[in-house]
Write an enzyme that holds these catalytic residues in place. Structure first.
Site, PDB file in Angstrom:
ATOM      1  N   GLY A  32       0.714  -1.210   0.642  1.00  0.00           N
ATOM      2  CA  GLY A  32      -0.068  -0.256   0.412  1.00  0.00           C
ATOM      3  C   GLY A  32       0.682   1.285  -0.052  1.00  0.00           C
ATOM      4  O   GLY A  32       0.275   2.851  -0.296  1.00  0.00           O
ATOM      5  N   CYS A 241     -27.916  -9.812 -16.528  1.00  0.00           N
ATOM      6  CA  CYS A 241     -27.007  -9.518 -17.269  1.00  0.00           C
ATOM      7  C   CYS A 241     -27.855  -9.807 -19.057  1.00  0.00           C
ATOM      8  O   CYS A 241     -29.123 -11.591 -18.694  1.00  0.00           O
ATOM      9  CB  CYS A 241     -25.662 -10.088 -18.026  1.00  0.00           C
ATOM     10  SG  CYS A 241     -25.200 -10.230 -20.114  1.00  0.00           S
ATOM     11  N   CYS A 244     -25.843 -13.040 -20.803  1.00  0.00           N
ATOM     12  CA  CYS A 244     -25.998 -14.397 -20.501  1.00  0.00           C
ATOM     13  C   CYS A 244     -26.628 -14.458 -18.974  1.00  0.00           C
ATOM     14  O   CYS A 244     -26.413 -15.903 -18.630  1.00  0.00           O
ATOM     15  CB  CYS A 244     -24.556 -14.492 -20.320  1.00  0.00           C
ATOM     16  SG  CYS A 244     -24.325 -13.310 -18.522  1.00  0.00           S
ATOM     17  N   CYS A 266     -23.018  -7.685 -19.175  1.00  0.00           N
ATOM     18  CA  CYS A 266     -22.052  -7.894 -18.061  1.00  0.00           C
ATOM     19  C   CYS A 266     -20.617  -7.140 -18.762  1.00  0.00           C
ATOM     20  O   CYS A 266     -20.452  -6.517 -19.887  1.00  0.00           O
ATOM     21  CB  CYS A 266     -21.638  -9.475 -18.012  1.00  0.00           C
ATOM     22  SG  CYS A 266     -22.163 -10.505 -17.250  1.00  0.00           S
ATOM     23  N   CYS A 272     -18.781 -13.123 -19.413  1.00  0.00           N
ATOM     24  CA  CYS A 272     -19.845 -12.755 -20.400  1.00  0.00           C
ATOM     25  C   CYS A 272     -20.024 -14.442 -21.264  1.00  0.00           C
ATOM     26  O   CYS A 272     -19.767 -14.964 -21.224  1.00  0.00           O
ATOM     27  CB  CYS A 272     -20.686 -11.658 -20.580  1.00  0.00           C
ATOM     28  SG  CYS A 272     -22.280 -11.392 -21.236  1.00  0.00           S
TER      29      CYS A 272
END
Lengths: 287, 256
Positions: A32, A241, A244, A266, A272
């Site tokens: 970080g 979606c 899909c 998606c 997808c």
């Protein structure tokens, strides 16, 4: 494919790659923490992923398989061009499939397909400093990181709740890495924040213009900042979606005509496509 | 009673120029000390040294820490000193814009110190902020407004609330009333006096306005050219000034 004549492998010269690798090692050692590095001019403008490209160039080997996504898709301008850039200068294999990739360069998304050990995520970061919003002085923000004075990040979230009734920050949502450094996860939606937590993949972040590299080593704790009475929440949708039928992936709203028609699909095109190939269908297909 | 602040032989030089020199005094809990003098006399330099915003060239500033008694503030580590400055101390700037975050709401300004020391419950922070806005006579309906939309007097009161929210024991004020019109000044002074009395906060107030110190300060230091020329109880100094400069200062007040 043969590599372009007159260029070193993966465009950058070996000394630059060594310098970037040193910065990456330091970044991995201090999760970080933003490590300054000597960012180079790249053959594309700042803001198009120069930081991510330099990180990818420094870690790329001839046996790697590279996937590049922009807004979750492999076929958008930025993704196509970065992929062909490395094809020309390094000649390694590329793929659209998350499962097959050893290095995935991204700006806005983390793939829906879970990452595995050995994979490396490379993020293109525009603004690496999460405290910049409230503290314009670089010297002061470094001191705040050094002393872990992160109260002002909470002030930002307070402002969200005071004005909108909930934490309205939806992307680049600040996280605390390994219980120490507060980090900007680049403009991924907060939907993807939980995927960073304890991920088996190595995650590297490169900011070219701001000349910073930072990292999340595999299996590192990543917590999204929040309030006790306003806990962190990810986005959710009423629809699945349209292509899909996935109900648990990040959806993009697409306007389909000028009569108010729209569909939700998606954002991760590979995910997808894989689901469609496996026989899943959404309402668009069914109709 | 224990001393809250002990200052010995404090000097600050800017190169060969003197900011302030040879300043020494003690401050006890709940006591209000006024520092007066003309422009350029070193008042603000002294205040900035006392409040750890400026490192003195020589001398010692000892503060009665809650855990370890009188401690030289420059012997503390930087995180300890910064923690002290935003919990046990308050600093009210002359210009409210220096002391406030102008880009966030009044509530966030008041809540910032709480969040800095670890408050993570939005509801509690907000309740506390509302409570303090009421105490400094700002309508709680303005809690989500930006300080830039406030009047000068309200900004100054907001700054005071923002500092007092962690219940400091010592507050430094640099010309808190200058730039405000007379009636607003009077209201602000009244408010500061009430709060300081009720909460038992010790205060160091820098001002060029003798009216302010007469109203607020228990003791007074008169500065000129970086040195303290007279030091005593407020009424004593103002009613029976000994030093020629103090006499000039007192006689310069325009009679209404």
């Amino acid at each position: 494919m043969s590599t372009a004549q007159g260029y070193n492998f993966a465009y950058l010269d070996e000394q630059t790659k060594r310098m970037i690798r040193r910065a990456i090692l330091k970044a991995v050692a201090i999760p970080g923490y933003q490590v300054p590095f000597g960012s180079r001019e790249m053959p594309l403008p700042y803001g198009w992923g120069t930081g991510g490209i330099q990180v990818t160039a420094a870690i790329l080997g001839p046996d790697d398989t590279l996937k590049v996504i922009d807004q979750g898709a492999d076929d958008t301008t930025n993704a196509v061009n970065i992929r062909s850039f490395f094809q020309k200068t390094a000649g390694m294999a590329t793929t659209d499939r998350t499962r097959e990739a050893s290095i995935i360069q991204t700006r806005h998304r983390i793939p829906e397909t879970p990452l595995v050990e050995g994979q490396i995520m490379v993020y293109q970061v525009p603004i690496p400093e999460p405290l910049r919003w409230l503290e314009p002085r670089e010297g002061e923000t470094r001191k705040m990181h050094g002393l872990a004075e992160y109260g002002v990040m909470q002030v930002k979230l307070y402002e969200d709740i005071a004005h909108y009734g909930h934490i309205s920050t939806a992307y680049d949502y600040p996280v605390r890495v390994n219980g120490r450094y507060v980090m900007s996860p680049s403009p991924i939606p907060k939907f993807d924040n939980p995927k960073m937590d304890n991920s088996p993949a190595l995650q590297l972040f490169g900011a070219g213009r701001e000349k910073r590299i930072y990292a999340i080593p595999p299996y590192t704790r990543v917590e999204s900042l929040d309030f006790e009475d306003h806990p962190f929440q990810i986005e959710s949708w009423d629809q699945a979606c349209a292509i899909c039928g996935s109900a648990d992936s990040y959806l993009d709203e697409i306007v389909t005509d000028d009569k108010g028609g729209r569909m939700f699909v998606c954002s991760d095109t590979d995910y997808c496509g894989e689901r469609v190939a496996a026989g899943h269908t959404g309402e668009e297909q069914a109709a | 009673m224990n001393k809250l602040l002990q200052v010995t032989d404090l000097s600050k030089n800017y190169g060969s120029r003197i900011g302030c020199e040879g300043v020494a005094f003690d401050l006890y809990p709940g006591e209000v000390l006024g520092i007066v003098g003309e422009s350029g006399s070193g008042k603000t330099t002294l205040l900035r040294c006392l409040s750890a915003q400026l490192e003195p060239s020589a001398g010692r500033i000892a503060y009665d820490m809650r855990t370890q008694g009188l401690t030289d503030i420059w012997s503390l580590s930087e995180p300890e000193r910064r923690m002290l400055m935003r919990t046990d101390w308050g600093i009210v700037h002359q210009n409210a814009r220096d002391g406030l975050r102008m880009e966030v709401s009044a509530g966030a300004n008041v809540g910032e110190r709480l969040m800095a020391v670890g408050a993570r419950h939005y509801g509690n922070i907000r309740t506390e902020a509302e409570d303090w806005l009421t105490k400094v006579e700002i309508d709680t309906g303005r809690i989500d407004d930006l300080p830039a939309t406030f009047s000068g007097g309200m900004q100054q009161r907001l700054q005071i609330a923002r500092n007092l929210v962690t219940q400091p024991r010592l507050v430094f004020m640099d010309e808190p009333t200058s730039g405000l019109d007379v009636s607003v000044q009077a209201r602000l002074l009244d408010l500061i006096r009430t709060l300081v009395n009720r909460l038992g906060i010790a205060c160091v107030i820098v001002t060029h306005d003798l009216g302010v110190v007469r109203l607020l300060a228990h003791r007074l230091m008169v500065m000129r050219r970086g040195r303290v020329v007279e030091h005593g109880l407020t009424d004593q100094v103002l009613d029976d000034p000994q030093h020629p400069y103090t006499q000039l200062l007192v006689s310069s007040i325009l009679p209404v």
